[in-house]
Design an enzyme around this catalytic site. Structure first.
Site, PDB file in Angstrom:
ATOM      1  N   ASP A 172      41.466  84.807  39.330  1.00  8.31           N
ATOM      2  CA  ASP A 172      40.574  84.448  40.444  1.00  8.31           C
ATOM      3  C   ASP A 172      40.177  85.704  41.214  1.00  8.31           C
ATOM      4  O   ASP A 172      40.677  85.983  42.307  1.00  8.31           O
ATOM      5  CB  ASP A 172      41.288  83.450  41.364  1.00  8.31           C
ATOM      6  CG  ASP A 172      40.346  82.807  42.375  1.00  8.31           C
ATOM      7  OD1 ASP A 172      39.110  82.927  42.196  1.00  8.31           O
ATOM      8  OD2 ASP A 172      40.843  82.183  43.331  1.00  8.31           O
TER       9      ASP A 172
ATOM     10  N   SER B  39      39.556  81.564  51.722  1.00  4.28           N
ATOM     11  CA  SER B  39      39.532  81.966  50.318  1.00  4.28           C
ATOM     12  C   SER B  39      38.753  83.249  50.111  1.00  4.28           C
ATOM     13  O   SER B  39      37.704  83.460  50.721  1.00  4.28           O
ATOM     14  CB  SER B  39      38.909  80.861  49.466  1.00  4.28           C
ATOM     15  OG  SER B  39      39.776  79.769  49.331  1.00  4.28           O
TER      16      SER B  39
ATOM     17  N   HIS C 209      36.370  81.924  42.498  1.00  3.20           N
ATOM     18  CA  HIS C 209      35.982  80.539  42.763  1.00  3.20           C
ATOM     19  C   HIS C 209      35.006  80.424  43.932  1.00  3.20           C
ATOM     20  O   HIS C 209      34.314  79.410  44.077  1.00  3.20           O
ATOM     21  CB  HIS C 209      37.222  79.662  43.000  1.00  3.20           C
ATOM     22  CG  HIS C 209      37.857  79.820  44.343  1.00  3.20           C
ATOM     23  ND1 HIS C 209      38.960  80.611  44.574  1.00  3.20           N
ATOM     24  CD2 HIS C 209      37.547  79.254  45.552  1.00  3.20           C
ATOM     25  CE1 HIS C 209      39.307  80.530  45.848  1.00  3.20           C
ATOM     26  NE2 HIS C 209      38.462  79.717  46.467  1.00  3.20           N
TER      27      HIS C 209
END
EC number: 3.4.21.6
Length: 488
Positions: free
Chosen positions: A322, A419, A276
């Protein structure tokens, strides 16, 4: 005259009888002693003394019931009877390694000391992987009741078959400088175990349909809607990484030279990150060796990205799959604050590595949910969370490619900006990649955990991706973006 004489003689006779009666009759106590039964010598078992049992049974045939009457104890009777009936099976000392032998009828049993097992205590269980990792420094496998040790890339197995020796100055998974004081990472126990309910199913995300095309070129400039600030993961709490403490940390920076996601150094050419993250900037570079984004310390370096490999099953609605791998145009020079983390072997990782109590997450993310990005690299020790608690805590789907880590009440967590960053687990002073910071519901919210991509499910995929050189160069100066699902 005659009658008086008869009376005199009768009286004398009676007196004599009375005197004689004293010698004919004795007292009751004396009579009882005379009439008492005398115990028979060498009578049978019911009359024998315990100390004479074995001698008497050698002279005559004993029955179990007769022996039981003498011992009045089943265990003692059995112990005698087993030897009496068919000899002592323990006479030859069949139990090895100081095991204790117990005789039986036609058999024996060995009670083994801790660390041994088998009919004769001949198996040394301490050498098996389930106990002390078989004494292996890193990977442990069992073959034919024996241990086989192996090592991660960049190490060679020592002559003793247990230790892993680095082949270079900056091997994977080693902090490049030990702190003088005990750090959070060093406090992580490598012997503690995670909750019993944590189980890792045998699954590999690289085991895909062989009809799928493994490589498709995408438009790198494409943008994708984000899941929302409250759900993008995300370090709240924790402490700063000191020199050499988090050398595998990479930072993705956009065209404004701002960090927006993290990554993990896997080798001199490859960075592991979250899928992402690829849609949060049109173009980006990778910065390594950074501990303070506001101050140059001399060890930082920026690398351009040559190829971006994203898993083609990444789903923006659920953040499943992911994961992405970046290939750099130029190799990373390993040094202080710049070194790779190790990739584990899947079976060993799920049976040993991910059953540790905690892992370590690091990044430059926000220091609280609505706060500013941190300018300093931070690290946080986070406990593994059992899968059931993980699923119950989340408002979103937790797939088999994800796991939870963190605290349900303590105000410490990863947060926005972290992230794609590393989740590593320490084992015997070597750090292995176990997760990718993926998403979460807010930051350090009560009853919520951080959600991480489960790297062990993608080890085949990562290995195949790191062997990919990319497709022919496009005219654009932007890096190639490949969606990849390497075949089994």
């Amino acid at each position: 005259m005659g009658r008086p004489l008869h009376l005199v003689l009768l009286s004398a006779s009676l007196a004599g009888l009375l005197l004689l009666g004293e010698s004919l009759f004795i007292r009751r106590e004396q009579a009882n002693n005379i009439l008492a039964r005398v115990t028979r010598a060498n009578s049978f078992l019911e009359e024998m003394k315990k100390g004479h049992l074995e001698r008497e049974c050698m002279e005559e045939t004993c029955s179990y019931e007769e022996a039981r009457e003498v011992f009045e104890d089943s265990d003692k009777t059995n112990e005698f009877w087993n030897k009496y009936k068919d000899g002592d099976q323990c006479e030859t000392s069949p139990c090895q390694n100081q095991g204790k032998c117990k005789d039986g009828l036609g058999e024996y049993t060995c009670t083994c000391l801790e660390g041994f097992e088998g009919k004769n205590c001949e198996l040394f269980t301490r050498k098996l992987c389930s106990l002390d990792n078989g004494d292996c420094d890193q990977f442990c496998h069992e073959e034919q009741n024996s241990v086989v040790c192996s090592c991660a890339r960049g190490y060679t197995l020592a002559d003793n078959g247990k230790a892993c020796i680095p082949t270079g100055p900056y091997p994977c998974g080693k902090q490049t400088l030990e702190r003088r004081k005990r750090s959070v990472a060093q406090a992580t126990s490598s012997s503690g175990e995670a909750p019993d309910s944590i189980t890792w199913k045998p699954y590999d995300a690289a085991d895909l349909d062989p009809t799928e095309n493994p490589f498709d070129l995408l438009d790198f400039n494409q943008t994708q809607p984000e899941r929302g600030d409250n759900n993008l993961t995300r370090i709240v709490g924790g402490q700063e990484c000191k020199d050499g403490e988090c050398p595998w940390q990479a930072l993705l920076i956009n065209e404004e030279n701002e960090g927006f996601c993290g990554g993990t150094i896997l080798s001199e050419f490859y960075i592991l990150t979250a899928a992402h993250c690829l849609y949060q900037a049109k173009r980006f570079k990778v910065r390594v060796g950074d501990r303070n984004t506001e101050q140059e310390e001399g060890g930082e370096a920026v690398h351009e990205v040559e190829v971006v490999i994203k898993h083609n099953r990444f789903t923006k609605e659920t953040y499943d799959f992911d994961i992405a791998v970046l290939r750099l145009k130029t190799p990373i020079t390993f040094r202080m604050n710049v070194a790779p983390a190790c990739l584990p072997e899947r079976d060993w990782a799920e049976s040993t590595l991910m059953t540790q109590k905690t892992g370590i997450v690091s990044g430059f993310g926000r220091t609280h949910e609505k706060g500013r990005q941190s300018t300093r690299l931070k690290m946080l020790e986070v406990p593994y969370v059992d899968r059931n608690s993980c699923k119950l805590s989340s408002s979103f789907i937790i797939t088999q490619n994800m796991f939870c880590a963190g605290y349900d009440t303590k105000q410490e967590d990863a947060c926005q900006g972290d992230s794609g960053g590393p989740h590593v687990t320490r084992f015997k002073d070597t750090y292995f990649v176990t997760g990718i910071v993926s998403w979460g519901e807010g930051c350090a919210r009560k009853g919520k955990y951080g959600i991480y991509t489960k790297v062990t499910a993608f080890l085949k995929w990562i290995d195949r991706s790191m062997k990919t050189r990319g497709l022919p160069k496009a005219k654009s100066h932007a890096p190639e973006v490949i969606t990849s699902s390497p075949l089994k």
